[in-house]
Design a protein around this motif. Structure first.
Motif, mmCIF file in Angstrom:
data_model
loop_
_atom_site.group_PDB
_atom_site.id
_atom_site.type_symbol
_atom_site.label_atom_id
_atom_site.label_comp_id
_atom_site.label_asym_id
_atom_site.label_seq_id
_atom_site.Cartn_x
_atom_site.Cartn_y
_atom_site.Cartn_z
ATOM 1 N N LEU A 46 0.837 -1.237 0.032
ATOM 2 C CA LEU A 46 -0.075 -0.139 0.093
ATOM 3 C C LEU A 46 0.843 1.255 0.013
ATOM 4 C CD1 LEU A 46 -2.465 -1.054 2.638
ATOM 5 C CD2 LEU A 46 -2.693 -1.468 0.119
ATOM 6 N N SER A 47 0.290 2.144 -0.746
ATOM 7 C CA SER A 47 1.159 3.371 -0.674
ATOM 8 C C SER A 47 0.156 4.964 -0.302
ATOM 9 C CB SER A 47 1.647 3.765 -2.169
ATOM 10 O OG SER A 47 0.885 3.832 -2.955
ATOM 11 N N GLY A 48 0.771 5.946 -0.101
ATOM 12 C CA GLY A 48 0.302 7.086 0.317
ATOM 13 C C GLY A 48 0.582 7.683 1.669
ATOM 14 N N GLY A 49 0.446 8.933 1.848
ATOM 15 C CA GLY A 49 0.641 9.551 3.054
ATOM 16 C C GLY A 49 0.056 8.907 4.193
ATOM 17 N N ASP A 50 -1.234 8.635 4.277
ATOM 18 C CA ASP A 50 -1.814 7.770 5.556
ATOM 19 C C ASP A 50 -1.259 6.440 5.744
ATOM 20 O OD1 ASP A 50 -3.735 9.765 5.617
ATOM 21 O OD2 ASP A 50 -5.247 8.719 4.626
ATOM 22 N N VAL A 51 -0.596 5.884 4.831
ATOM 23 C CA VAL A 51 0.083 4.492 4.938
ATOM 24 C C VAL A 51 1.282 4.833 5.580
ATOM 25 C CG1 VAL A 51 1.113 2.569 3.750
ATOM 26 C CG2 VAL A 51 -1.181 3.222 3.006
ATOM 27 N N ALA A 52 2.255 5.900 5.081
ATOM 28 C CA ALA A 52 3.491 6.234 5.852
ATOM 29 C C ALA A 52 3.390 6.515 7.104
ATOM 30 C CB ALA A 52 4.133 7.097 4.905
ATOM 31 N N ARG A 53 2.314 7.414 7.531
ATOM 32 C CA ARG A 53 2.162 7.867 8.721
ATOM 33 C C ARG A 53 1.858 6.804 9.639
ATOM 34 N NH1 ARG A 53 0.380 12.347 6.209
ATOM 35 N NH2 ARG A 53 -1.744 11.553 5.851
ATOM 36 N N MET A 54 1.104 5.790 9.253
ATOM 37 C CA MET A 54 0.449 4.496 10.082
ATOM 38 C C MET A 54 1.810 3.727 10.194
ATOM 39 S SD MET A 54 -2.381 3.235 11.376
ATOM 40 C CE MET A 54 -1.519 2.582 12.936
ATOM 41 N N ASN A 55 2.647 3.635 9.508
ATOM 42 C CA ASN A 55 3.724 2.696 9.457
ATOM 43 C C ASN A 55 4.692 3.227 10.485
ATOM 44 O OD1 ASN A 55 6.349 1.332 9.148
ATOM 45 N ND2 ASN A 55 5.907 1.261 6.821
ATOM 46 N N THR A 79 -9.397 0.390 5.142
ATOM 47 C CA THR A 79 -10.714 0.534 4.305
ATOM 48 C C THR A 79 -10.693 1.077 3.068
ATOM 49 O OG1 THR A 79 -11.861 0.182 6.656
ATOM 50 C CG2 THR A 79 -13.021 0.652 4.874
ATOM 51 N N PRO A 80 -10.365 2.316 2.908
ATOM 52 C CA PRO A 80 -10.360 2.897 1.571
ATOM 53 C C PRO A 80 -9.521 2.345 0.569
ATOM 54 C CG PRO A 80 -9.162 4.245 3.036
ATOM 55 C CD PRO A 80 -9.875 3.110 3.976
ATOM 56 N N LEU A 81 -8.409 1.731 0.888
ATOM 57 C CA LEU A 81 -7.365 1.280 -0.028
ATOM 58 C C LEU A 81 -7.765 -0.234 -0.576
ATOM 59 C CD1 LEU A 81 -4.369 2.626 1.521
ATOM 60 C CD2 LEU A 81 -5.585 3.359 -0.389
ATOM 61 N N ARG A 82 -8.539 -1.181 0.590
ATOM 62 C CA ARG A 82 -8.727 -2.670 0.161
ATOM 63 C C ARG A 82 -9.968 -3.000 0.392
ATOM 64 N NH1 ARG A 82 -3.632 -5.620 3.033
ATOM 65 N NH2 ARG A 82 -2.115 -5.024 1.288
ATOM 66 N N ALA A 87 -10.332 -5.336 5.002
ATOM 67 C CA ALA A 87 -9.899 -4.580 6.201
ATOM 68 C C ALA A 87 -10.376 -5.152 7.365
ATOM 69 C CB ALA A 87 -10.295 -3.031 5.920
ATOM 70 N N HIS A 88 -11.536 -5.514 7.602
ATOM 71 C CA HIS A 88 -11.988 -6.110 8.634
ATOM 72 C C HIS A 88 -11.230 -7.614 9.227
ATOM 73 C CE1 HIS A 88 -14.677 -3.338 10.427
ATOM 74 N NE2 HIS A 88 -15.024 -2.992 9.317
ATOM 75 N N ALA A 89 -11.149 -8.359 7.984
ATOM 76 C CA ALA A 89 -10.607 -9.712 8.038
ATOM 77 C C ALA A 89 -9.082 -9.247 8.432
ATOM 78 C CB ALA A 89 -10.383 -10.148 6.650
ATOM 79 N N THR A 90 -8.504 -8.559 7.846
ATOM 80 C CA THR A 90 -7.232 -8.276 8.346
ATOM 81 C C THR A 90 -6.958 -7.919 9.650
ATOM 82 O OG1 THR A 90 -6.379 -7.516 6.195
ATOM 83 C CG2 THR A 90 -4.993 -6.889 8.006
ATOM 84 N N LEU A 91 -7.780 -6.945 10.160
ATOM 85 C CA LEU A 91 -7.965 -6.582 11.683
ATOM 86 C C LEU A 91 -8.310 -7.827 12.604
ATOM 87 C CD1 LEU A 91 -7.885 -4.289 13.603
ATOM 88 C CD2 LEU A 91 -10.245 -4.259 13.628
ATOM 89 N N ALA A 92 -9.264 -8.851 12.109
ATOM 90 C CA ALA A 92 -9.598 -9.839 13.074
ATOM 91 C C ALA A 92 -8.374 -10.703 13.231
ATOM 92 C CB ALA A 92 -10.717 -10.630 12.239
ATOM 93 N N GLN A 93 -7.466 -10.904 11.903
ATOM 94 C CA GLN A 93 -6.352 -11.583 12.118
ATOM 95 C C GLN A 93 -5.451 -11.106 13.178
ATOM 96 O OE1 GLN A 93 -5.005 -11.979 8.062
ATOM 97 N NE2 GLN A 93 -6.294 -13.944 7.648
#
Length: 115
Positions: A46-55, A79-82, A87-93
């Motif tokens: 994933l890329s973008g400013g939000d991804v970089a900040r989250m990282n 959520t907006p990217l995938r 997104a919820h499946a990833t969070l559950a894992q």
């Protein structure tokens, strides 16, 4: 007369939260790093400013509780990217990785044992 005279150094450390040990200091460092790695890996591709900040927020989270609270922000990035379902499946894992790592007040349950 004061027994504890505050000085500039102790005041700054107090503001930064470095005086008090984390309530989850008993969590093994490796468990913390494994969860941090899994959360960062969920952003791979994933890329973008939000991804970089989250990282960066994930990399500098100080303890297991900080990572726990970053899950909802991670969901908001995914959520907006995938899409919502992925997104919820990833969070559950990722949430499963926290089993046995958190105080009960934060929803920590003991790790399942297999006989």
């Amino acid at each position: 007369m004061r027994w504890n005279k505050p000085n500039l150094r102790s005041s700054l450390h107090g503001l930064l939260g470095r005086d008090a040990p984390a309530s989850t200091a008993w969590v093994r460092n490796q468990d913390l790093e494994d969860i941090r790695y899994a959360m960062i890996q969920s952003l791979a591709g994933l890329s973008g400013g939000d991804v970089a900040r989250m990282n960066m927020r994930l990399r500098y989270a100080g303890d297991i509780e900080a990572l726990w609270y970053l899950r909802s922000d991670l969901l908001a990035v995914h959520t907006p990217l995938r899409g919502e379902a992925l997104a919820h499946a990833t969070l559950a894992q990722l949430t499963l990785l926290f089993q046995g790592q958190l105080p009960r007040a934060l929803g920590g349950a003991s790790k399942p044992t297999h006989l």
